[in-house]
Design a protein around this motif. Structure first.
Motif, PDB file in Angstrom:
ATOM      1  N   ARG A 148       2.517   1.643  -3.459  1.00 42.05           N
ATOM      2  CA  ARG A 148       1.581   2.164  -4.475  1.00 42.05           C
ATOM      3  C   ARG A 148       1.361   3.661  -4.277  1.00 42.05           C
ATOM      4  O   ARG A 148       1.292   4.418  -5.254  1.00 42.05           O
ATOM      5  CB  ARG A 148       0.253   1.414  -4.418  1.00 42.05           C
ATOM      6  CG  ARG A 148       0.327   0.004  -4.983  1.00 42.05           C
ATOM      7  CD  ARG A 148      -1.061  -0.612  -5.169  1.00 42.05           C
ATOM      8  NE  ARG A 148      -1.876  -0.579  -3.972  1.00 42.05           N
ATOM      9  CZ  ARG A 148      -1.871  -1.509  -3.017  1.00 42.05           C
ATOM     10  NH1 ARG A 148      -1.078  -2.568  -3.115  1.00 42.05           N
ATOM     11  NH2 ARG A 148      -2.663  -1.407  -1.968  1.00 42.05           N
ATOM     12  N   GLU A 149       1.271   4.110  -3.047  1.00 39.13           N
ATOM     13  CA  GLU A 149       1.092   5.541  -2.768  1.00 39.13           C
ATOM     14  C   GLU A 149       2.329   6.324  -3.216  1.00 39.13           C
ATOM     15  O   GLU A 149       2.204   7.397  -3.812  1.00 39.13           O
ATOM     16  CB  GLU A 149       0.822   5.772  -1.283  1.00 39.13           C
ATOM     17  CG  GLU A 149       0.632   7.221  -0.914  1.00 39.13           C
ATOM     18  CD  GLU A 149      -0.539   7.918  -1.589  1.00 39.13           C
ATOM     19  OE1 GLU A 149      -0.524   9.161  -1.648  1.00 39.13           O
ATOM     20  OE2 GLU A 149      -1.460   7.239  -2.075  1.00 39.13           O
ATOM     21  N   ALA A 150       3.504   5.782  -2.943  1.00 43.11           N
ATOM     22  CA  ALA A 150       4.736   6.448  -3.379  1.00 43.11           C
ATOM     23  C   ALA A 150       4.783   6.533  -4.899  1.00 43.11           C
ATOM     24  O   ALA A 150       5.148   7.573  -5.464  1.00 43.11           O
ATOM     25  CB  ALA A 150       5.953   5.703  -2.840  1.00 43.11           C
ATOM     26  N   TRP A 151       4.405   5.448  -5.584  1.00 41.96           N
ATOM     27  CA  TRP A 151       4.374   5.461  -7.047  1.00 41.96           C
ATOM     28  C   TRP A 151       3.375   6.493  -7.547  1.00 41.96           C
ATOM     29  O   TRP A 151       3.646   7.247  -8.480  1.00 41.96           O
ATOM     30  CB  TRP A 151       3.995   4.092  -7.594  1.00 41.96           C
ATOM     31  CG  TRP A 151       5.036   3.028  -7.448  1.00 41.96           C
ATOM     32  CD1 TRP A 151       6.388   3.205  -7.272  1.00 41.96           C
ATOM     33  CD2 TRP A 151       4.815   1.627  -7.472  1.00 41.96           C
ATOM     34  NE1 TRP A 151       7.001   1.991  -7.179  1.00 41.96           N
ATOM     35  CE2 TRP A 151       6.067   0.993  -7.300  1.00 41.96           C
ATOM     36  CE3 TRP A 151       3.682   0.837  -7.613  1.00 41.96           C
ATOM     37  CZ2 TRP A 151       6.214  -0.379  -7.280  1.00 41.96           C
ATOM     38  CZ3 TRP A 151       3.835  -0.541  -7.591  1.00 41.96           C
ATOM     39  CH2 TRP A 151       5.085  -1.139  -7.427  1.00 41.96           C
ATOM     40  N   ARG A 152       2.186   6.521  -6.927  1.00 40.00           N
ATOM     41  CA  ARG A 152       1.152   7.477  -7.347  1.00 40.00           C
ATOM     42  C   ARG A 152       1.664   8.902  -7.219  1.00 40.00           C
ATOM     43  O   ARG A 152       1.484   9.728  -8.112  1.00 40.00           O
ATOM     44  CB  ARG A 152      -0.112   7.286  -6.511  1.00 40.00           C
ATOM     45  CG  ARG A 152      -1.294   8.136  -7.006  1.00 40.00           C
ATOM     46  CD  ARG A 152      -2.375   8.284  -5.961  1.00 40.00           C
ATOM     47  NE  ARG A 152      -1.939   9.012  -4.786  1.00 40.00           N
ATOM     48  CZ  ARG A 152      -1.724  10.340  -4.737  1.00 40.00           C
ATOM     49  NH1 ARG A 152      -1.899  11.079  -5.810  1.00 40.00           N
ATOM     50  NH2 ARG A 152      -1.337  10.917  -3.632  1.00 40.00           N
ATOM     51  N   GLU A 153       2.328   9.196  -6.117  1.00 42.58           N
ATOM     52  CA  GLU A 153       2.854  10.547  -5.902  1.00 42.58           C
ATOM     53  C   GLU A 153       3.926  10.898  -6.929  1.00 42.58           C
ATOM     54  O   GLU A 153       3.943  12.016  -7.458  1.00 42.58           O
ATOM     55  CB  GLU A 153       3.414  10.675  -4.486  1.00 42.58           C
ATOM     56  CG  GLU A 153       2.335  10.684  -3.422  1.00 42.58           C
ATOM     57  CD  GLU A 153       2.898  10.634  -2.011  1.00 42.58           C
ATOM     58  OE1 GLU A 153       4.144  10.638  -1.834  1.00 42.58           O
ATOM     59  OE2 GLU A 153       2.092  10.577  -1.062  1.00 42.58           O
TER      60      GLU A 153
ATOM     61  N   THR B 280       0.841  -1.205   0.000  1.00 41.62           N
ATOM     62  CA  THR B 280       0.000   0.000   0.000  1.00 41.62           C
ATOM     63  C   THR B 280       0.872   1.249   0.000  1.00 41.62           C
ATOM     64  O   THR B 280       0.628   2.192  -0.761  1.00 41.62           O
ATOM     65  CB  THR B 280      -0.947   0.003   1.209  1.00 41.62           C
ATOM     66  OG1 THR B 280      -1.810  -1.133   1.115  1.00 41.62           O
ATOM     67  CG2 THR B 280      -1.787   1.266   1.262  1.00 41.62           C
ATOM     68  N   ALA B 281       1.892   1.252   0.847  1.00 41.39           N
ATOM     69  CA  ALA B 281       2.804   2.397   0.913  1.00 41.39           C
ATOM     70  C   ALA B 281       3.547   2.572  -0.410  1.00 41.39           C
ATOM     71  O   ALA B 281       3.738   3.706  -0.879  1.00 41.39           O
ATOM     72  CB  ALA B 281       3.792   2.222   2.066  1.00 41.39           C
TER      73      ALA B 281
END
Length: 67
Positions: A21-26, A18-19
């Motif tokens: 994916r959030e880093a990739w999204r950012e 989850t962390a």
């Protein structure tokens, strides 16, 4: 969460995934925000199209603006 760029995503825990994916999204959002294709096309004197707020196609003729 590991900082090893070669780490296997599947080996991460659900929370780590989850962390990640959030880093990739950012990162992707930041890179997209830096894109300015309109300026590139205008600088090259090329026409391009975009969509207005209603979804209608708008043709931008950069070459005509220079005449």
């Amino acid at each position: 969460m590991t900082n090893d760029r070669d780490a296997d995503y599947g080996a991460l825990s659900p929370d780590e995934q989850t962390a990640m994916r959030e880093a990739w999204r950012e990162r992707v959002a930041a890179r997209i925000a830096q894109l300015d294709y309109a300026a590139r096309f205008e600088e090259a004197g090329e026409s391009y199209s975009s969509a207005d707020a209603d979804g209608n196609v708008v043709i931008h003729n950069a070459g005509a603006a220079r005449q």
